[in-house]
Design an enzyme around this catalytic site. Structure first.
Site, PDB file in Angstrom:
ATOM      1  N   ASP A 158       0.860  -1.192   0.000  1.00 39.96           N
ATOM      2  CA  ASP A 158       0.000   0.000   0.000  1.00 39.96           C
ATOM      3  C   ASP A 158       0.895   1.239   0.000  1.00 39.96           C
ATOM      4  OD1 ASP A 158      -1.709  -2.132   0.702  1.00 39.96           O
ATOM      5  OD2 ASP A 158      -3.011  -0.833   1.890  1.00 39.96           O
ATOM      6  N   LYS A 221      -7.341   3.222  -2.973  1.00 36.43           N
ATOM      7  CA  LYS A 221      -7.712   3.250  -1.558  1.00 36.43           C
ATOM      8  C   LYS A 221      -7.940   4.705  -1.163  1.00 36.43           C
ATOM      9  CE  LYS A 221      -5.248   2.124   2.799  1.00 36.43           C
ATOM     10  NZ  LYS A 221      -4.078   1.415   3.368  1.00 36.43           N
ATOM     11  N   LYS A 257     -10.645   0.011  -1.891  1.00 34.31           N
ATOM     12  CA  LYS A 257     -10.456  -0.119  -0.443  1.00 34.31           C
ATOM     13  C   LYS A 257     -10.718   1.206   0.265  1.00 34.31           C
ATOM     14  CE  LYS A 257      -6.953  -1.111   3.105  1.00 34.31           C
ATOM     15  NZ  LYS A 257      -5.538  -1.481   3.378  1.00 34.31           N
TER      16      LYS A 257
END
Length: 312
Positions: A158, A221, A257
């Site tokens: 990430d 995300k 996400k």
């Protein structure tokens, strides 16, 4: 000598114009001119009309299986991360009828601890990398950190989009950064965090989503959870629209996400509903839809088992 220098300068200038148009050209295929009020109204309508029908035990069980159990504290240690990972192992033993969690998300220095301790088949090891949460570091540092995380057992990475570059219009810099880190990931999935609270407008969120996917994101995300505001339903709606349009344009499926500020079961149901309404059932698996949170795990579990449970 003078003249030669001058030519180089002009060539460089043309290169720059060409590059800018490449990213503008990508963006021009999508509707990035969004009205914030229209987005707000659309989200309000989806929540009012569809959230109640998704407030079921089955959906809550599904959401449990989409959780990325996250610890990103300054006080994390090998001992605390080991205990954290053991809870995921124990959860799987204690609740065999519930889906296992999707992921454990930690700092890269704990990738080895998690990957060596984790016993549950199918749970991913995610690491925040690339100078999280600011993304303010030399690209060499980001690449090294990512490569080390993968070496130590991370199965997902990430990273934070370079928000400063994006806001100053340096789309080439944004895409180069993301793409170079993606290459350091090898075959491991990479999530790009947009930090939507810093982007302010729906149009910016749409552009950032498209550029991140174009540059190699496997997931987009919302937030790091380190800044306010974190995830919002409006940001989620715009990002899901971007994912849908990108899929229609390229045939490439990108995951979603929401993370940061997921404080209640209702929050999770709202994100589930937005994904279902905008993207459809193809995204409603724990591969393509993730929830970045730790707080939510106990709340969801409590509702599923019917009594207050503090397991994690």
């Amino acid at each position: 000598m003078e003249e030669k220098h001058c030519n180089c300068h002009h060539e460089h200038h043309h290169e720059k114009i060409k590059h800018v148009s490449k990213y503008e050209n990508v963006l021009s295929k999508y509707n990035c001119d969004l009205d914030d009020n229209t987005v707000r109204e659309a989200v309000k309508k989806i929540i009012a009309e569809h959230v109640p029908e998704n407030d079921t035990l089955d959906v809550k069980k599904f959401l449990m299986g989409s959780i990325e159990l996250t610890t990103l504290k300054t006080t994390d240690s090998d001992e605390s991360v080991l205990a954290f990972t053991e809870r995921v192992n124990q959860y799987d033993e204690q609740y065999p009828d519930l889906p296992h969690l999707a992921t454990i998300c930690v700092y890269p220095c704990f990738a080895k601890t998690v990957s060596e301790t984790l016993e549950v088949e199918g749970v991913e090891v995610a690491c925040v990398s690339g100078s999280f949460p600011s993304s303010q570091a030399a690209i060499e540092v980001k690449i090294a950190e990512t490569a080390l995380a993968v070496r130590d057992g991370a199965t997902e990475i990430d990273i934070v989009m370079p928000v400063g570059k994006f806001l100053s219009g340096d789309y080439e810099g944004v895409c180069d950064d993301i793409n170079e880190v993606k290459q350091a990931c090898g075959d491991k999935a990479m999530k790009v965090i947009l930090e939507t609270g810093c982007l302010k407008t729906a149009s910016n969120i749409k552009r950032a989503s498209i550029l991140s996917m174009y540059a190699g994101a496997d997931y987009i995300k919302t937030s790091t959870g380190k800044l306010e505001p974190a995830a919002t339903p409006e940001a989620a709606y715009v990002m899901c629209q971007a994912i849908k349009e990108y899929y229609d344009e390229t045939g490439i499926q990108i995951g979603f996400k929401p993370a940061g500020g997921l404080n209640s079961v209702m929050d999770a149901l709202i994100y589930y509903t937005i994904v279902k309404e905008v993207l459809g059932d193809k995204w409603l698996t724990n591969k393509w839809f993730r929830l970045g949170t730790s707080r939510l795990a106990n709340l969801l579990l409590s509702e599923i088992v019917g009594e207050e449970t503090k397991f994690f």
